[in-house]
Design a protein around this motif. Structure first.
Motif, PDB file in Angstrom:
ATOM      1  N   HIS A   1       4.475  -6.211  10.441  1.00  0.00           N
ATOM      2  CA  HIS A   1       5.098  -4.957  10.861  1.00  0.00           C
ATOM      3  C   HIS A   1       4.086  -3.814  10.751  1.00  0.00           C
ATOM      4  O   HIS A   1       3.963  -2.987  11.658  1.00  0.00           O
ATOM      5  CB  HIS A   1       6.337  -4.676  10.002  1.00  0.00           C
ATOM      6  N   GLY A   2       3.357  -3.767   9.646  1.00  0.00           N
ATOM      7  CA  GLY A   2       2.339  -2.740   9.460  1.00  0.00           C
ATOM      8  C   GLY A   2       1.253  -2.809  10.513  1.00  0.00           C
ATOM      9  O   GLY A   2       0.772  -1.773  11.001  1.00  0.00           O
ATOM     10  N   GLU A   3       0.868  -3.999  10.886  1.00  0.00           N
ATOM     11  CA  GLU A   3      -0.146  -4.166  11.931  1.00  0.00           C
ATOM     12  C   GLU A   3       0.358  -3.593  13.255  1.00  0.00           C
ATOM     13  O   GLU A   3      -0.363  -2.879  13.955  1.00  0.00           O
ATOM     14  CB  GLU A   3      -0.486  -5.646  12.095  1.00  0.00           C
ATOM     15  N   VAL A   4       1.596  -3.898  13.593  1.00  0.00           N
ATOM     16  CA  VAL A   4       2.175  -3.425  14.852  1.00  0.00           C
ATOM     17  C   VAL A   4       2.316  -1.901  14.835  1.00  0.00           C
ATOM     18  O   VAL A   4       1.999  -1.228  15.824  1.00  0.00           O
ATOM     19  CB  VAL A   4       3.533  -4.119  15.120  1.00  0.00           C
ATOM     20  N   VAL A   5       2.772  -1.346  13.723  1.00  0.00           N
ATOM     21  CA  VAL A   5       2.923   0.109  13.635  1.00  0.00           C
ATOM     22  C   VAL A   5       1.561   0.790  13.764  1.00  0.00           C
ATOM     23  O   VAL A   5       1.401   1.753  14.524  1.00  0.00           O
ATOM     24  CB  VAL A   5       3.626   0.528  12.322  1.00  0.00           C
ATOM     25  N   ALA A   6       0.567   0.293  13.032  1.00  0.00           N
ATOM     26  CA  ALA A   6      -0.774   0.892  13.107  1.00  0.00           C
ATOM     27  C   ALA A   6      -1.315   0.818  14.534  1.00  0.00           C
ATOM     28  O   ALA A   6      -1.892   1.785  15.035  1.00  0.00           O
ATOM     29  CB  ALA A   6      -1.722   0.200  12.130  1.00  0.00           C
ATOM     30  N   GLN A   7      -1.122  -0.306  15.196  1.00  0.00           N
ATOM     31  CA  GLN A   7      -1.582  -0.446  16.577  1.00  0.00           C
ATOM     32  C   GLN A   7      -0.841   0.536  17.484  1.00  0.00           C
ATOM     33  O   GLN A   7      -1.451   1.175  18.342  1.00  0.00           O
ATOM     34  CB  GLN A   7      -1.381  -1.876  17.062  1.00  0.00           C
ATOM     35  N   SER A   8       0.458   0.696  17.268  1.00  0.00           N
ATOM     36  CA  SER A   8       1.243   1.613  18.108  1.00  0.00           C
ATOM     37  C   SER A   8       0.811   3.071  17.914  1.00  0.00           C
ATOM     38  O   SER A   8       1.011   3.895  18.800  1.00  0.00           O
ATOM     39  CB  SER A   8       2.738   1.469  17.822  1.00  0.00           C
ATOM     40  N   LEU A   9       0.202   3.365  16.771  1.00  0.00           N
ATOM     41  CA  LEU A   9      -0.306   4.709  16.501  1.00  0.00           C
ATOM     42  C   LEU A   9      -1.713   4.913  17.063  1.00  0.00           C
ATOM     43  O   LEU A   9      -2.293   5.982  16.915  1.00  0.00           O
ATOM     44  CB  LEU A   9      -0.298   4.986  14.994  1.00  0.00           C
ATOM     45  N   GLY A  10      -2.261   3.865  17.685  1.00  0.00           N
ATOM     46  CA  GLY A  10      -3.569   3.977  18.323  1.00  0.00           C
ATOM     47  C   GLY A  10      -4.743   3.522  17.490  1.00  0.00           C
ATOM     48  O   GLY A  10      -5.894   3.649  17.912  1.00  0.00           O
ATOM     49  N   PHE A  11      -4.484   2.973  16.315  1.00  0.00           N
ATOM     50  CA  PHE A  11      -5.576   2.490  15.477  1.00  0.00           C
ATOM     51  C   PHE A  11      -6.037   1.119  15.955  1.00  0.00           C
ATOM     52  O   PHE A  11      -5.238   0.300  16.393  1.00  0.00           O
ATOM     53  CB  PHE A  11      -5.150   2.440  14.006  1.00  0.00           C
ATOM     54  N   LYS A  12      -7.332   0.887  15.891  1.00  0.00           N
ATOM     55  CA  LYS A  12      -7.924  -0.372  16.369  1.00  0.00           C
ATOM     56  C   LYS A  12      -8.122  -1.385  15.248  1.00  0.00           C
ATOM     57  O   LYS A  12      -8.194  -2.580  15.494  1.00  0.00           O
ATOM     58  CB  LYS A  12      -9.285  -0.104  17.026  1.00  0.00           C
ATOM     59  N   THR A  13      -8.235  -0.887  14.010  1.00  0.00           N
ATOM     60  CA  THR A  13      -8.471  -1.758  12.857  1.00  0.00           C
ATOM     61  C   THR A  13      -7.622  -1.263  11.701  1.00  0.00           C
ATOM     62  O   THR A  13      -7.428  -0.060  11.538  1.00  0.00           O
ATOM     63  CB  THR A  13      -9.960  -1.734  12.445  1.00  0.00           C
ATOM     64  N   LEU A  14      -7.121  -2.187  10.906  1.00  0.00           N
ATOM     65  CA  LEU A  14      -6.347  -1.874   9.712  1.00  0.00           C
ATOM     66  C   LEU A  14      -7.054  -2.507   8.526  1.00  0.00           C
ATOM     67  O   LEU A  14      -7.617  -3.602   8.651  1.00  0.00           O
ATOM     68  CB  LEU A  14      -4.923  -2.417   9.871  1.00  0.00           C
ATOM     69  N   TYR A  15      -7.033  -1.837   7.387  1.00  0.00           N
ATOM     70  CA  TYR A  15      -7.737  -2.303   6.198  1.00  0.00           C
ATOM     71  C   TYR A  15      -6.748  -2.464   5.050  1.00  0.00           C
ATOM     72  O   TYR A  15      -5.711  -1.816   5.010  1.00  0.00           O
ATOM     73  CB  TYR A  15      -8.821  -1.295   5.789  1.00  0.00           C
ATOM     74  N   LEU A  16      -7.117  -3.324   4.109  1.00  0.00           N
ATOM     75  CA  LEU A  16      -6.389  -3.419   2.852  1.00  0.00           C
ATOM     76  C   LEU A  16      -7.351  -3.854   1.778  1.00  0.00           C
ATOM     77  O   LEU A  16      -8.426  -4.386   2.067  1.00  0.00           O
ATOM     78  CB  LEU A  16      -5.179  -4.355   2.950  1.00  0.00           C
ATOM     79  N   GLU A  17      -6.974  -3.591   0.541  1.00  0.00           N
ATOM     80  CA  GLU A  17      -7.792  -4.034  -0.570  1.00  0.00           C
ATOM     81  C   GLU A  17      -6.962  -4.939  -1.463  1.00  0.00           C
ATOM     82  O   GLU A  17      -5.784  -4.692  -1.693  1.00  0.00           O
ATOM     83  CB  GLU A  17      -8.368  -2.869  -1.362  1.00  0.00           C
ATOM     84  N   SER A  18      -7.598  -6.022  -1.912  1.00  0.00           N
ATOM     85  CA  SER A  18      -6.901  -6.986  -2.752  1.00  0.00           C
ATOM     86  C   SER A  18      -7.910  -7.962  -3.345  1.00  0.00           C
ATOM     87  O   SER A  18      -8.968  -8.191  -2.762  1.00  0.00           O
ATOM     88  CB  SER A  18      -5.882  -7.768  -1.926  1.00  0.00           C
ATOM     89  N   ASN A  19      -7.547  -8.531  -4.463  1.00  0.00           N
ATOM     90  CA  ASN A  19      -8.324  -9.635  -5.018  1.00  0.00           C
ATOM     91  C   ASN A  19      -7.536 -10.939  -4.954  1.00  0.00           C
ATOM     92  O   ASN A  19      -7.901 -11.928  -5.561  1.00  0.00           O
ATOM     93  CB  ASN A  19      -8.776  -9.321  -6.451  1.00  0.00           C
ATOM     94  N   LEU A  20      -6.460 -10.933  -4.188  1.00  0.00           N
ATOM     95  CA  LEU A  20      -5.663 -12.132  -3.969  1.00  0.00           C
ATOM     96  C   LEU A  20      -6.417 -13.039  -3.008  1.00  0.00           C
ATOM     97  O   LEU A  20      -6.845 -12.594  -1.940  1.00  0.00           O
ATOM     98  CB  LEU A  20      -4.309 -11.736  -3.380  1.00  0.00           C
ATOM     99  N   ASP A  21      -6.591 -14.294  -3.371  1.00  0.00           N
ATOM    100  CA  ASP A  21      -7.319 -15.236  -2.517  1.00  0.00           C
ATOM    101  C   ASP A  21      -6.361 -16.068  -1.673  1.00  0.00           C
ATOM    102  O   ASP A  21      -5.363 -16.567  -2.168  1.00  0.00           O
ATOM    103  CB  ASP A  21      -8.174 -16.181  -3.377  1.00  0.00           C
ATOM    104  N   GLY A  22      -6.675 -16.180  -0.388  1.00  0.00           N
ATOM    105  CA  GLY A  22      -5.975 -17.101   0.488  1.00  0.00           C
ATOM    106  C   GLY A  22      -4.830 -16.535   1.300  1.00  0.00           C
ATOM    107  O   GLY A  22      -4.622 -16.954   2.427  1.00  0.00           O
ATOM    108  N   PHE A  23      -4.072 -15.604   0.765  1.00  0.00           N
ATOM    109  CA  PHE A  23      -2.880 -15.113   1.456  1.00  0.00           C
ATOM    110  C   PHE A  23      -3.230 -14.371   2.740  1.00  0.00           C
ATOM    111  O   PHE A  23      -2.720 -14.686   3.816  1.00  0.00           O
ATOM    112  CB  PHE A  23      -2.056 -14.208   0.536  1.00  0.00           C
ATOM    113  N   TYR A  24      -4.076 -13.372   2.646  1.00  0.00           N
ATOM    114  CA  TYR A  24      -4.390 -12.549   3.803  1.00  0.00           C
ATOM    115  C   TYR A  24      -5.201 -13.322   4.838  1.00  0.00           C
ATOM    116  O   TYR A  24      -5.020 -13.137   6.041  1.00  0.00           O
ATOM    117  CB  TYR A  24      -5.107 -11.268   3.375  1.00  0.00           C
ATOM    118  N   GLU A  25      -6.069 -14.198   4.380  1.00  0.00           N
ATOM    119  CA  GLU A  25      -6.863 -15.013   5.306  1.00  0.00           C
ATOM    120  C   GLU A  25      -5.960 -15.862   6.194  1.00  0.00           C
ATOM    121  O   GLU A  25      -6.224 -16.018   7.388  1.00  0.00           O
ATOM    122  CB  GLU A  25      -7.834 -15.919   4.531  1.00  0.00           C
TER     123      GLU A  25
END
Length: 153
Positions: A100-124
């Motif tokens: 949902h966050g990816e879609v909202v950011a894209q709808s606002l005209g952003f080309k890239t979205l960032y996050l910070e985490s030390n969780l391994d595997g989930f985001y990949e």
């Protein structure tokens, strides 16, 4: 499950504040969260705060921010404050909030979205690429993940 912008449900603002602050906040910084959420949706559409709702219950959160209180002010927007209540984990809610966050950011005209985490595997697993390290004001470090939004269909 529905995902709602906190600004669109003023009658649930205090409930949303309690959920965000209750998980992410500290004893003395509730006013910080309250003002961040109250004065959201700036000229570029961020910051924005969202809640996941199931059968009227707020069960999860995320935010799109200009900076996630880290050293990489050159990168934005940041997907932040991803949280799902313990009793609702393992049901795909976090992945749905992330998408949902990816879609909202894209709808606002952003080309890239960032996050910070030390969780391994989930985001990949969800198509995010690790791309660097960021530091917080207390000397801690986290991995930076990015998602190119043009790839979202």
């Amino acid at each position: 499950m529905e995902i709602r912008d906190v600004q669109d449900i003023p009658e649930r603002f205090n409930d949303a504040l309690e959920l965000f602050w209750g998980y992410w906040g500290q004893e003395k910084n509730k006013p910080f969260y309250e003002q961040c959420m109250k004065y959201a949706n700036g000229p570029d559409g961020i910051p924005r705060f969202f809640v996941a709702i199931i059968e009227g219950q707020l069960v999860g959160t995320y935010a799109l921010l200009r900076n996630d209180i880290n050293s990489r002010h050159d990168l934005y927007p940041w997907f932040a404050c991803l949280y799902v209540k313990d009793e609702h984990r393992g049901k795909g809610i976090a992945a749905n909030l992330l998408r949902h966050g990816e879609v909202v950011a894209q709808s606002l005209g952003f080309k890239t979205l960032y996050l910070e985490s030390n969780l391994d595997g989930f985001y990949e697993k969800l198509g995010w690429i690790e791309n660097g390290i960021t530091y917080d004001p207390f000397g801690n470090s986290s991995k930076i993940y990015e998602k190119v939004l043009e790839e979202i269909k």
